[in-house]
Design a protein around this motif. Sequence first.
Motif, mmCIF file in Angstrom:
data_model
loop_
_atom_site.group_PDB
_atom_site.id
_atom_site.type_symbol
_atom_site.label_atom_id
_atom_site.label_comp_id
_atom_site.label_asym_id
_atom_site.label_seq_id
_atom_site.Cartn_x
_atom_site.Cartn_y
_atom_site.Cartn_z
ATOM 1 N N GLU A 393 -41.647 32.376 -40.980
ATOM 2 C CA GLU A 393 -40.447 31.547 -41.059
ATOM 3 C C GLU A 393 -39.355 31.995 -40.083
ATOM 4 O OE1 GLU A 393 -39.094 31.014 -45.035
ATOM 5 O OE2 GLU A 393 -37.728 29.401 -44.472
ATOM 6 N N LYS A 394 -39.328 33.297 -39.815
ATOM 7 C CA LYS A 394 -38.292 33.804 -38.902
ATOM 8 C C LYS A 394 -38.605 33.479 -37.449
ATOM 9 C CE LYS A 394 -37.247 37.879 -41.667
ATOM 10 N NZ LYS A 394 -38.618 38.256 -42.041
ATOM 11 N N HIS A 395 -39.852 33.162 -37.177
ATOM 12 C CA HIS A 395 -40.255 32.835 -35.802
ATOM 13 C C HIS A 395 -41.040 31.532 -35.813
ATOM 14 C CE1 HIS A 395 -39.192 36.926 -34.499
ATOM 15 N NE2 HIS A 395 -39.700 37.294 -35.657
ATOM 16 N N PRO A 396 -40.377 30.425 -36.128
ATOM 17 C CA PRO A 396 -41.146 29.185 -36.255
ATOM 18 C C PRO A 396 -41.658 28.665 -34.907
ATOM 19 C CG PRO A 396 -38.806 28.754 -36.546
ATOM 20 C CD PRO A 396 -38.940 30.226 -36.388
ATOM 21 N N VAL A 397 -42.897 28.282 -34.886
ATOM 22 C CA VAL A 397 -43.467 27.654 -33.691
ATOM 23 C C VAL A 397 -44.246 26.428 -34.137
ATOM 24 C CG1 VAL A 397 -43.723 29.740 -32.286
ATOM 25 C CG2 VAL A 397 -45.570 29.082 -33.837
ATOM 26 N N LEU A 398 -44.466 25.545 -33.201
ATOM 27 C CA LEU A 398 -45.311 24.386 -33.475
ATOM 28 C C LEU A 398 -46.466 24.466 -32.496
ATOM 29 C CD1 LEU A 398 -45.460 21.788 -35.173
ATOM 30 C CD2 LEU A 398 -44.303 20.623 -33.303
ATOM 31 N N LEU A 399 -47.644 24.769 -33.003
ATOM 32 C CA LEU A 399 -48.821 24.789 -32.138
ATOM 33 C C LEU A 399 -49.093 23.329 -31.828
ATOM 34 C CD1 LEU A 399 -50.758 27.400 -34.207
ATOM 35 C CD2 LEU A 399 -50.181 27.681 -31.811
ATOM 36 N N GLU A 400 -49.463 23.041 -30.652
ATOM 37 C CA GLU A 400 -49.641 21.649 -30.238
ATOM 38 C C GLU A 400 -50.344 20.862 -31.334
ATOM 39 O OE1 GLU A 400 -52.132 21.381 -26.795
ATOM 40 O OE2 GLU A 400 -52.671 19.384 -27.462
ATOM 41 N N ASN A 401 -49.730 19.751 -31.681
ATOM 42 C CA ASN A 401 -50.328 18.933 -32.723
ATOM 43 C C ASN A 401 -51.626 18.310 -32.251
ATOM 44 O OD1 ASN A 401 -49.990 18.059 -35.364
ATOM 45 N ND2 ASN A 401 -47.836 17.622 -34.927
ATOM 46 N N LEU A 402 -52.552 18.187 -33.140
ATOM 47 C CA LEU A 402 -53.787 17.496 -32.779
ATOM 48 C C LEU A 402 -53.475 16.009 -32.689
ATOM 49 C CD1 LEU A 402 -56.133 19.289 -35.306
ATOM 50 C CD2 LEU A 402 -55.835 19.806 -32.904
ATOM 51 N N ILE A 403 -53.957 15.390 -31.674
ATOM 52 C CA ILE A 403 -53.700 13.963 -31.520
ATOM 53 C C ILE A 403 -54.880 13.192 -32.115
ATOM 54 C CG2 ILE A 403 -53.266 12.107 -29.856
ATOM 55 C CD1 ILE A 403 -51.142 14.274 -29.707
ATOM 56 N N PHE A 404 -54.579 12.350 -33.046
ATOM 57 C CA PHE A 404 -55.662 11.568 -33.636
ATOM 58 C C PHE A 404 -55.593 10.132 -33.149
ATOM 59 C CE2 PHE A 404 -54.586 14.838 -36.832
ATOM 60 C CZ PHE A 404 -55.701 15.614 -36.583
ATOM 61 N N PRO A 405 -56.702 9.588 -32.770
ATOM 62 C CA PRO A 405 -56.661 8.210 -32.298
ATOM 63 C C PRO A 405 -56.407 7.238 -33.450
ATOM 64 C CG PRO A 405 -58.913 9.007 -32.368
ATOM 65 C CD PRO A 405 -58.042 10.162 -32.758
ATOM 66 N N GLU A 406 -55.931 6.095 -33.050
ATOM 67 C CA GLU A 406 -55.674 5.022 -34.009
ATOM 68 C C GLU A 406 -56.999 4.518 -34.592
ATOM 69 O OE1 GLU A 406 -52.605 1.662 -34.466
ATOM 70 O OE2 GLU A 406 -52.453 3.646 -33.624
ATOM 71 N N PRO A 407 -57.037 4.247 -35.889
ATOM 72 C CA PRO A 407 -58.267 3.662 -36.451
ATOM 73 C C PRO A 407 -58.573 2.331 -35.779
ATOM 74 C CG PRO A 407 -56.726 4.221 -38.200
ATOM 75 C CD PRO A 407 -56.000 4.399 -36.905
ATOM 76 N N VAL A 408 -59.820 2.004 -35.684
ATOM 77 C CA VAL A 408 -60.168 0.771 -34.990
ATOM 78 C C VAL A 408 -60.647 -0.323 -35.934
ATOM 79 C CG1 VAL A 408 -60.691 1.863 -32.802
ATOM 80 C CG2 VAL A 408 -62.488 1.676 -34.514
ATOM 81 N N ILE A 409 -60.904 0.058 -37.162
ATOM 82 C CA ILE A 409 -61.480 -0.937 -38.053
ATOM 83 C C ILE A 409 -60.953 -0.716 -39.468
ATOM 84 C CG2 ILE A 409 -63.547 0.450 -38.596
ATOM 85 C CD1 ILE A 409 -65.070 -2.249 -38.140
ATOM 86 N N SER A 410 -60.726 -1.816 -40.197
ATOM 87 C CA SER A 410 -60.320 -1.616 -41.584
ATOM 88 C C SER A 410 -61.029 -2.605 -42.491
ATOM 89 C CB SER A 410 -58.806 -1.713 -41.741
ATOM 90 O OG SER A 410 -58.295 -2.776 -41.032
ATOM 91 N N LEU A 411 -61.090 -2.253 -43.757
ATOM 92 C CA LEU A 411 -61.618 -3.184 -44.749
ATOM 93 C C LEU A 411 -60.897 -2.998 -46.070
ATOM 94 C CD1 LEU A 411 -64.184 -1.155 -46.065
ATOM 95 C CD2 LEU A 411 -65.264 -2.239 -44.162
ATOM 96 N N SER A 412 -60.960 -4.045 -46.888
ATOM 97 C CA SER A 412 -60.278 -3.939 -48.170
ATOM 98 C C SER A 412 -61.237 -3.336 -49.190
ATOM 99 C CB SER A 412 -59.825 -5.327 -48.631
ATOM 100 O OG SER A 412 -60.960 -6.151 -48.825
ATOM 101 N N VAL A 413 -60.680 -2.550 -50.087
ATOM 102 C CA VAL A 413 -61.498 -2.005 -51.173
ATOM 103 C C VAL A 413 -60.824 -2.307 -52.506
ATOM 104 C CG1 VAL A 413 -62.669 -0.145 -49.934
ATOM 105 C CG2 VAL A 413 -60.397 0.272 -50.857
ATOM 106 N N GLU A 414 -61.634 -2.554 -53.484
ATOM 107 C CA GLU A 414 -61.114 -2.930 -54.794
ATOM 108 C C GLU A 414 -62.023 -2.293 -55.836
ATOM 109 O OE1 GLU A 414 -60.593 -7.066 -56.865
ATOM 110 O OE2 GLU A 414 -60.599 -7.270 -54.676
ATOM 111 N N PRO A 415 -61.459 -1.647 -56.842
ATOM 112 C CA PRO A 415 -62.346 -1.056 -57.842
ATOM 113 C C PRO A 415 -63.076 -2.145 -58.625
ATOM 114 C CG PRO A 415 -60.055 -0.867 -58.541
ATOM 115 C CD PRO A 415 -60.047 -1.452 -57.151
ATOM 116 N N MET A 416 -64.272 -1.843 -59.080
ATOM 117 C CA MET A 416 -65.045 -2.813 -59.837
ATOM 118 C C MET A 416 -64.343 -3.158 -61.152
ATOM 119 S SD MET A 416 -67.753 -3.725 -58.255
ATOM 120 C CE MET A 416 -68.992 -3.223 -57.070
#
Length: 543
Positions: A393-416
């Motif tokens: 906490e006394k020496h805060p750093v941010l290691l390069e954030n991992l870049i995640f690509p945007e999702p390309v596909i979606s679908l709806s889900v509904e519980p039975m």
Amino acid sequence: MTMQGIDLSTVRNIGIAAHIDAGKTTTTERILFYTGRKHKLGETHEGAATMDWMEQERERGITITSAATTCFWGDCLINIIDTPGHVDFTVEVERSMRVLDGAVSVFCAVGGVEPQSETVWRQADKYGVPRIAFVNKMDRVGADFFAVVDQMRKRLGAKAVPIQIPIGVEDGFTGMVDLVHEKAVIYDDSLGTEFHSADIPPQLEEEAALARMEMLEMLADYDDEMMELYLEGGEIPLEMVKRVIRKATISLDIVPVMCGSAFKNKGVQPLLDAVVAYLPSPLDMPHVVAVDPDDTSKEIEVKASADEPFAALAFKIMVDPFVGRLAFCRVYSGSIESGTSIYNTNTRRRERVGRILRMHANKREEMDSAQAGLIVAIPGLKQVRTGDTLCDEKHPVLLENLIFPEPVISLSVEPMSKADQIKLAKGLEALSEEDPTFRVSVNEDTGQTLISGMGELHLEIIVDRLRREFNVEVKVGRPQVAYREAIRKPARAQGKFVRQSGGKGQYGDVVLEVEPLEDGKGFEWVDKIVGGVVPKEYIPAAQ
Ligand code: GDP
């Protein structure tokens, strides 16, 4: 309890990278067997800390999870970081590439370089990962070691340097000539249970001499002293050959190529020797550059030394069936001790580290501490998400954030059934915490829950995991593309979550990247939503 006062030059953090079916799982299994941490071949499902622990992976023959397993070879500690092989999960491959120092690239001796091996190779290039190539399946009909070497040179542009040549092929594959030590390794039976070192078989003497000459010629390019000796025609000492292979491998100039048949237990021990001899230790790697979390233009060097302030990257959150939620972390500097607090730069929260674990193939080992260069699993961190930086906490750093690509596909889900609604929500939350390329949202028009990911297979696997791990059956809608449009945020709601104009906005645990809209009246969410179930209020009304 194990104290950490380890000599980092004896540590290897490696991945085993390959496209599906090249033999990554088999090679990994054999490595775990020979390093003495597994007792019977084929027992990948005992306990929790196995590489391919999901039943589903077995069925589909792909590796989805990315965890780390520790084993020992001679005096060396090897952490094997699992890298998925399916193209839908390349983001997971990239994530593991970041935390490893070297890799074994497995190729099939029959299939050679395939499009997917190319993808995995380019990712390793991008992250500057030194590699050894292992041409597997030398026992199969049609195996051709030199054709694969040639493809590596032509298709991958790699300076592939064979440091072994096979003895025989297909059914007659009995071992390899070690061009470095000028010796043969002969396996005495078809199952490779016994082997011995021998002189180079007379019928291979000429071929081996030529191959060794070619190897030395390629190596000499990377070392003046060796070049001088080579040109003079002098004897090149073994230690020099090994030193130059190591140097040129670590500098990414060459890729040593070896061969074997993991399935028939041939070539795995020499491969382990080469991992130790030629792949880098954490000390050989360049310092990681982090940034100041309050001024991201300010860079801070993070040194792999135990005397520096603590900094680590959580590269994988996994639910272990026995220990629960585990954050796999690579420690980049300083050390972490059990019973102390760490600071999560991304959430700006402090959390207590109760225990530190090292995962072996067949057991978990409790550690007092873990120093820079090591990979450990920390249970009980509730707030940590994939990609978060943990630090002092006394020496805060941010290691390069991992870049995640945007999702390309979606679908709806509904519980039975309506009764399953809560179970579904819990399952989705857990899965999205584990996998940053998987996102959950709600379509405000229809009230439906949408899941989004990197491809149909990705979502199919999620649905399957909901059933197996969370015991909830769902009805699935038709896949749709263009998730990006769905998360456009209208101007009026901007104040709700945007902390600053552009850069990062934060809302609860969800960190977003936002970009001003062209008309200046609002923001658009861009690529990154780091984990988390997207809260309902994020989803805009129809625009
Ligand atoms: P992964 O998808 O890369 O993890 O590949 P696996 O290790 O699951 O192997 C794929 C298939 O190839 C399995 O049926 C293995 O038994 C087989 N296999 C792996 N290594 C060898 C080998 O050296 N020789 C032969 N003949 N088959 C192998």
